[in-house]
Design an enzyme around this catalytic site. Structure first.
Site, PDB file in Angstrom:
ATOM      1  N   ASN A  12       0.863  -1.178   0.000  1.00 50.99           N
ATOM      2  CA  ASN A  12       0.000   0.000   0.000  1.00 50.99           C
ATOM      3  C   ASN A  12       0.899   1.227   0.000  1.00 50.99           C
ATOM      4  OD1 ASN A  12      -1.794   2.052   0.535  1.00 50.99           O
ATOM      5  ND2 ASN A  12      -2.413   1.289   2.562  1.00 50.99           N
ATOM      6  N   TRP A  13       1.033   1.839  -1.160  1.00 46.37           N
ATOM      7  CA  TRP A  13       1.978   2.965  -1.299  1.00 46.37           C
ATOM      8  C   TRP A  13       1.431   4.263  -0.714  1.00 46.37           C
ATOM      9  CZ3 TRP A  13       4.211   2.268  -7.001  1.00 46.37           C
ATOM     10  CH2 TRP A  13       4.886   1.034  -7.059  1.00 46.37           C
ATOM     11  N   LYS A  14       0.149   4.258  -0.370  1.00 43.47           N
ATOM     12  CA  LYS A  14      -0.494   5.453   0.223  1.00 43.47           C
ATOM     13  C   LYS A  14      -0.229   6.696  -0.642  1.00 43.47           C
ATOM     14  CE  LYS A  14      -0.453   3.214   4.668  1.00 43.47           C
ATOM     15  NZ  LYS A  14      -0.490   3.311   6.123  1.00 43.47           N
ATOM     16  N   HIS A  99      -9.759   1.065   4.466  1.00 45.23           N
ATOM     17  CA  HIS A  99      -8.537   1.257   5.253  1.00 45.23           C
ATOM     18  C   HIS A  99      -8.856   2.202   6.417  1.00 45.23           C
ATOM     19  CE1 HIS A  99      -4.529   2.492   6.425  1.00 45.23           C
ATOM     20  NE2 HIS A  99      -4.083   1.413   5.815  1.00 45.23           N
ATOM     21  N   GLU A 101      -7.321   4.597   7.623  1.00 46.49           N
ATOM     22  CA  GLU A 101      -7.082   6.018   7.340  1.00 46.49           C
ATOM     23  C   GLU A 101      -8.289   6.627   6.623  1.00 46.49           C
ATOM     24  OE1 GLU A 101      -3.239   5.436   5.520  1.00 46.49           O
ATOM     25  OE2 GLU A 101      -2.432   4.917   7.506  1.00 46.49           O
ATOM     26  N   GLU A 169      -5.935  -5.070  10.277  1.00 46.52           N
ATOM     27  CA  GLU A 169      -4.933  -4.037  10.534  1.00 46.52           C
ATOM     28  C   GLU A 169      -5.292  -3.285  11.810  1.00 46.52           C
ATOM     29  OE1 GLU A 169      -2.737  -2.892   6.662  1.00 46.52           O
ATOM     30  OE2 GLU A 169      -4.409  -1.519   6.945  1.00 46.52           O
ATOM     31  N   GLY A 175       1.981   2.067  10.819  1.00 45.53           N
ATOM     32  CA  GLY A 175       2.991   3.130  10.763  1.00 45.53           C
ATOM     33  C   GLY A 175       3.659   3.431  12.096  1.00 45.53           C
ATOM     34  N   SER A 214       2.804  -2.323  10.458  1.00 47.26           N
ATOM     35  CA  SER A 214       4.232  -2.411  10.798  1.00 47.26           C
ATOM     36  C   SER A 214       4.857  -3.760  10.455  1.00 47.26           C
ATOM     37  CB  SER A 214       4.462  -2.043  12.271  1.00 47.26           C
ATOM     38  OG  SER A 214       4.121  -0.684  12.492  1.00 47.26           O
ATOM     39  N   GLY A 235       2.595  -1.269   4.363  1.00 45.63           N
ATOM     40  CA  GLY A 235       2.614   0.158   4.053  1.00 45.63           C
ATOM     41  C   GLY A 235       4.038   0.645   3.866  1.00 45.63           C
ATOM     42  N   GLY A 236       4.608   1.217   4.917  1.00 45.52           N
ATOM     43  CA  GLY A 236       5.930   1.848   4.846  1.00 45.52           C
ATOM     44  C   GLY A 236       6.993   1.004   4.167  1.00 45.52           C
TER      45      GLY A 236
HETATM   46  P1  PGA Z   1       2.455   0.140   7.727  1.00 42.30           P
HETATM   47  O1  PGA Z   1       1.014   0.370   7.041  1.00 42.30           O
HETATM   48  O2  PGA Z   1       3.008  -1.140   7.146  1.00 42.30           O
HETATM   49  O3  PGA Z   1       3.241   1.340   7.361  1.00 42.30           O
HETATM   50  O4  PGA Z   1       2.204   0.015   9.203  1.00 42.30           O
HETATM   51  C1  PGA Z   1       0.153  -0.701   6.791  1.00 42.30           C
HETATM   52  C2  PGA Z   1      -1.117  -0.191   6.145  1.00 42.30           C
HETATM   53  O5  PGA Z   1      -1.577   0.899   6.516  1.00 42.30           O
HETATM   54  O6  PGA Z   1      -1.685  -0.855   5.272  1.00 42.30           O
END
Ligand code: PGA
Length: 252
Positions: A12-14, A99, A101, A169, A175, A214, A235-236
């Site tokens: 997930n490149w956000k 998600h 977010e 998640e 994050g 994470s 994500g990250g």
């Molecule tokens: P993260 O994000 O790996 O940076 O914790 C995961 C996500 O939000 O899908």
């Protein structure tokens, strides 16, 4: 434990990157996935403006393209939104939905997420639908209850039969560099599996349940071998090809 389902490693490149960096990252992930001896399904989910360029880079290779959201309706006066059919037209096969977010920043309810998931399935996309509790909910002992309620409200009836993918998640793990313990992840995935089987029967047994929050090269192998963990939503660490590929190589 369900029969060995094919793992999914999704990035997930956000809201990161430029057209040039998205192309370069996609090319590196493609090359690494081609070289990796893995049975995992690999998906990358760039921001909308980068989808077509990344689709070209990935074309004909083993890495699938996904998006990060879609609207519930097929077309109309919805400034700034994109439909599931538009994503499919750009070469997407998957779309992340619900998600945390988006649930937090865009006030997406379970009902809204459900409508988007239905639209995605109707457009032939595979939703990667996210659920997860906040830190306060976990501290109050409500984590499983919250997730089971999210599942009940967010999943359309055809979700499992049509190959939808879930991602657990925990909001507080995203994050943050913090993850639940292996026992907590296993317990939640078992609870999700029970809920899926109770509602969807056989199709619920075949639904992939990813863990996200994470996931890094250092913890991926331990997380990915837990029972009922069928992959990861990253994500990250998905923004660096080497880190993402190390997670991919850790998939069983
Ligand atoms: P993260 O994000 O790996 O940076 O914790 C995961 C996500 O939000 O899908």
């Amino acid at each position: 434990m369900a029969r060995a389902l094919r793992p999914v490693i999704a990035g997930n490149w956000k809201m990161h990157g430029t057209l040039a960096s998205a192309r370069a990252l996609a090319a590196a992930v493609r090359a690494g996935a081609e070289a990796a001896e893995t049975r995992a399904e690999v998906v990358v989910c760039p921001p909308h403006p980068h989808l077509s360029a990344v689709a070209e880079v990935l074309s004909g290779g083993p890495v699938a393209l996904g998006a990060q959201d879609c609207h519930a309706l097929p077309a109309g006066a919805h400034t700034g939104d994109v439909s599931a059919a538009m994503l499919a037209d750009c070469g997407c096969r998957h779309v992340i939905l619900g998600h945390s977010e988006r649930r937090a920043e865009h006030h997406e309810t379970d009902g809204i997420v459900r409508g988007k998931a239905l639209a995605a399935l109707e457009a032939g996309l595979t939703p990667i639908l996210c659920v997860g509790e906040t830190a306060a909910e976990r501290a109050a002992g409500l984590a499983e209850e919250v997730v089971v309620v999210q599942l009940a409200g967010s999943l359309p009836e055809r979700f499992c039969a049509d190959g939808g993918i879930l991602a657990y998640e925990p909001v507080w793990a995203i994050g943050s560099g913090r993850t639940p313990t292996e026992a907590e992840i296993a317990a939640m995935h078992a609870a999700i599996r029970r809920a899926l089987e109770a509602r969807f029967g056989e199709a619920g047994k075949a639904t992939r349940i990813l863990y996200g929050g994470s996931v890094k090269p250092g913890n991926a192998a331990a997380i990915l071998r837990l029972p009922e963990v069928n992959g990861a939503l990253v994500g990250g660490a998905s923004l660096e090809a080497e880190a993402f590929l190390a997670i991919l190589r850790a998939a069983p």
